[in-house]
Design a protein around this motif. Structure first.
Motif, short mmCIF file in Angstrom:
data_model
loop_
_atom_site.label_atom_id
_atom_site.label_comp_id
_atom_site.label_asym_id
_atom_site.label_seq_id
_atom_site.Cartn_x
_atom_site.Cartn_y
_atom_site.Cartn_z
N ALA A 284 31.16 -106.42 -20.17
CA ALA A 284 31.51 -106.72 -21.55
C ALA A 284 32.33 -105.58 -22.16
O ALA A 284 33.31 -105.81 -22.87
N GLU A 285 31.92 -104.33 -21.88
CA GLU A 285 32.66 -103.18 -22.40
C GLU A 285 34.08 -103.13 -21.83
O GLU A 285 35.05 -102.87 -22.56
N LEU A 286 34.20 -103.38 -20.56
CA LEU A 286 35.52 -103.32 -19.92
C LEU A 286 36.43 -104.44 -20.41
O LEU A 286 37.61 -104.22 -20.68
N LEU A 287 35.87 -105.63 -20.54
CA LEU A 287 36.68 -106.77 -20.98
C LEU A 287 37.22 -106.55 -22.40
O LEU A 287 38.31 -107.00 -22.73
N ALA A 288 36.45 -105.85 -23.21
CA ALA A 288 36.89 -105.57 -24.58
C ALA A 288 38.07 -104.61 -24.62
O ALA A 288 38.82 -104.57 -25.61
N LEU A 289 38.26 -103.85 -23.54
CA LEU A 289 39.36 -102.89 -23.48
C LEU A 289 40.64 -103.47 -22.88
O LEU A 289 41.69 -102.83 -22.91
N LEU A 290 40.56 -104.66 -22.35
CA LEU A 290 41.70 -105.28 -21.69
C LEU A 290 42.56 -106.06 -22.67
O LEU A 290 42.06 -106.57 -23.68
N PRO A 291 43.85 -106.20 -22.38
CA PRO A 291 44.71 -107.04 -23.23
C PRO A 291 44.24 -108.49 -23.21
O PRO A 291 43.71 -108.96 -22.20
N LYS A 292 44.43 -109.18 -24.29
CA LYS A 292 44.04 -110.58 -24.33
C LYS A 292 44.93 -111.42 -23.42
O LYS A 292 44.48 -112.38 -22.80
N LYS A 293 46.20 -111.03 -23.35
CA LYS A 293 47.13 -111.78 -22.51
C LYS A 293 47.20 -111.14 -21.13
O LYS A 293 47.72 -110.04 -20.95
N LYS A 294 46.68 -111.82 -20.16
CA LYS A 294 46.67 -111.33 -18.78
C LYS A 294 46.33 -112.49 -17.86
O LYS A 294 45.82 -113.54 -18.30
N GLN A 295 46.61 -112.31 -16.59
CA GLN A 295 46.20 -113.28 -15.58
C GLN A 295 44.82 -112.89 -15.08
O GLN A 295 44.57 -111.72 -14.78
N THR A 296 43.92 -113.85 -15.00
CA THR A 296 42.56 -113.57 -14.56
C THR A 296 42.21 -114.42 -13.34
O THR A 296 42.39 -115.65 -13.35
N LEU A 297 41.72 -113.76 -12.31
CA LEU A 297 41.30 -114.41 -11.06
C LEU A 297 39.83 -114.12 -10.84
O LEU A 297 39.44 -112.95 -10.76
N LEU A 298 39.01 -115.14 -10.77
CA LEU A 298 37.58 -114.96 -10.62
C LEU A 298 37.13 -115.57 -9.30
O LEU A 298 37.38 -116.75 -9.04
N PHE A 299 36.48 -114.75 -8.47
CA PHE A 299 35.96 -115.20 -7.19
C PHE A 299 34.45 -115.04 -7.19
O PHE A 299 33.93 -113.98 -7.57
N SER A 300 33.75 -116.07 -6.79
CA SER A 300 32.29 -116.02 -6.79
C SER A 300 31.75 -116.95 -5.71
O SER A 300 32.25 -118.07 -5.54
N ALA A 301 30.75 -116.49 -4.99
CA ALA A 301 30.17 -117.33 -3.94
C ALA A 301 29.29 -118.41 -4.54
O ALA A 301 29.21 -119.53 -4.04
N THR A 302 28.61 -118.07 -5.65
CA THR A 302 27.78 -119.04 -6.36
C THR A 302 28.18 -119.02 -7.83
O THR A 302 28.83 -118.09 -8.31
N PHE A 303 27.77 -120.05 -8.57
CA PHE A 303 28.20 -120.18 -9.96
C PHE A 303 27.02 -120.45 -10.89
O PHE A 303 26.89 -121.53 -11.46
N PRO A 304 26.15 -119.44 -11.05
CA PRO A 304 25.06 -119.59 -12.01
C PRO A 304 25.59 -119.64 -13.43
O PRO A 304 26.78 -119.47 -13.68
N GLU A 305 24.69 -119.82 -14.39
CA GLU A 305 25.10 -119.99 -15.78
C GLU A 305 25.91 -118.81 -16.30
O GLU A 305 26.87 -118.99 -17.05
N GLN A 306 25.52 -117.60 -15.91
CA GLN A 306 26.25 -116.42 -16.38
C GLN A 306 27.71 -116.43 -15.93
O GLN A 306 28.61 -116.09 -16.69
N VAL A 307 27.93 -116.84 -14.69
CA VAL A 307 29.30 -116.90 -14.18
C VAL A 307 30.08 -118.01 -14.88
O VAL A 307 31.25 -117.84 -15.22
N GLN A 308 29.43 -119.14 -15.11
CA GLN A 308 30.10 -120.23 -15.80
C GLN A 308 30.50 -119.82 -17.22
O GLN A 308 31.59 -120.15 -17.69
#
Length: 430
Positions: free
Chosen positions: A184-208
């Protein structure tokens, strides 16, 4: 959800010649399914969420198009003459070993750029000063664990205000390891406009939830292999207190050139290594209490074949790519059913035949049934000759190890594919 067919070669994906030349040198002949589906989307700047089986070639799937785009844009305003501790492409990973491995892969793919693209890995367990020096003048690609990255940001060693691409690799693992606040801290420091790639083996509620927050109109890639797996899974039931004897017997009988053995605690690593040593088997250990330098040396020696038996906790269960590892053994069952698949995925990678063994006594029966249910598998319980389970085992436990009857088929003989044929040949030698 994408359904693209696998291209015949990497040229069809439109990658530039320095990358194609390097892939030829590395003997990458055909893109894996995840590479075929991910690379085109990343090249055109789409956000993406992807899930795939372990050993599917995920790192190359995001690293190759990132390097392609960086090389194309190197003389644009993004990086030309830029001063300060900027980073252009940020890859967040959950563990030190994965950070180093991903960075090493990216550096290998970028060989023919002659140093024009800078890649740095930062992670805990080692001196921050060396990493701060490496980050002077910024970097094109930064591979980082969340905690160490926050430390470096607080020391003004790096800034995230110019990040163009964010990769979250093994997002589920980062969240399960307690990195929620750091993310959460890191995401707040990133530009709003960016390309985001998310890789996950499973997709629990937190990942969703993370997916909904970060991604804009993402391409979805979910690959569950429909081909016969080249990983053979077997389960051996043993008497209480005989796991070490059975393990020693199997190692000596089959003379595996490498065996990765999983236990659940750091002291269990040392304890099992001592017991195997008394039986004439030398083993090294790999766990979180070892310093990063020691962990790196042990892992490199194991990958090089200098260590035959490595006993590890679950820090070795994700992200580690050990070429042609013949066997993984669950001495202790993983506490989380999802970690079972990650553990056994260290073997049988990139089409190589591998073996995953689990040793269970009567206290493990119920938990292994939970693992099977969660992972939608059902394995026949077997016994090792000379170590048969005591005859006075209860009827309830006998029922637990009895193979489930297979439903009657249509009578039509199923054609074997190449993968299953490889397995048959391999099992004949087991």
């Amino acid at each position: 959800m994408t359904t693209a067919t696998t291209p015949a070669n990497f040229t069809e994906l439109g990658l530039i010649s320095p990358l194609l030349n390097r892939l030829t040198e590395l003997e990458y002949q055909q893109p894996t399914p995840i590479q075929a589906q991910v690379i085109p989307s990343v090249l055109v700047g789409r956000d993406l969420i992807a899930g795939a089986n372990t050993g599917s070639g995920k790192t190359a799937a995001f690293a190759l198009p990132i390097l392609h785009n960086l090389a194309i844009q190197k003389h644009s305003e993004r990086t030309s003459g830029s001063k300060g501790n900027y980073v252009s492409e940020l890859i967040l990973v959950p563990t030190r070993e994965l950070a180093k491995q991903v960075a090493d892969s990216i550096k290998s793919y970028s060989t023919h750029f002659n140093g024009a693209i800078k890649t740095v890995a930062v992670f805990g367990g080692v001196s921050a000063n060396t990493q701060m020096l490496a980050l002077r003048g910024g970097t094109d690609i930064l591979v980082a664990t969340p905690g160490r990255l926050l430390d470096l940001i607080s020391s003004n060693a790096i800034k995230l205000n110019k990040v163009k691409t964010l990769v979250l690799d093994e997002a589920d693992r980062m969240l399960s390891l307690g990195f929620t606040e750091e993310l959460a801290e890191l995401l707040a420091l990133l530009p709003k406009k960016k390309q985001t790639l998310l890789f996950s083996a499973t997709f629990p509620e937190q990942v969703q939830a993370l997916t909904q927050e970060l991604l804009t109109d993402p391409v979805e890639v979910q690959l569950q292999s429909t081909d016969a797996s080249t990983l053979v899974q077997r389960v051996f039931t043993v008497n209480k207190g005989e796991k070490t004897a059975v393990l020693s017997h199997l190692i000596k009988q089959h003379q595996w050139r490498q065996a990765l053995i999983f236990v659940n605690a750091k002291n269990s690593c040392e304890h099992l290594a001592d017991k195997l040593h008394k039986r004439g088997i030398n083993a090294e250990v790999f766990h979180g209490d070892k310093g990063q330098g020691a962990r790196t040396r042990v892992l490199d020696a194991f990958k090089a074949g200098e260590i035959e038996v490595l006993i590890a906790t679950d820090i070795a269960a994700r992200g580690l790519d050990i070429e042609k590892l013949p066997v993984v053994i669950n001495f202790d069952l993983p506490r989380s059913p999802s970690d079972y698949m990650h553990r056994i995925g260290r073997s049988g990678r990139a089409g190589e035949v591998g073996l995953a063994l689990s040793l269970i006594d009567y206290e493990d029966y119920h938990h292994f049934k939970v693992i099977e249910k969660k992972n939608k598998i059902r394995l026949e319980r077997e016994q090792v000759s000379g170590f048969e389970v005591d005859e006075n085992i209860t009827a309830e436990l006998l029922a637990a190890i009895k193979p489930v009857a297979k439903p009657e088929g249509t009578g039509k003989k199923k054609r074997k594919n190449k993968a299953s044929s490889k397995i048959d040949v391999w099992l004949n030698n087991f």
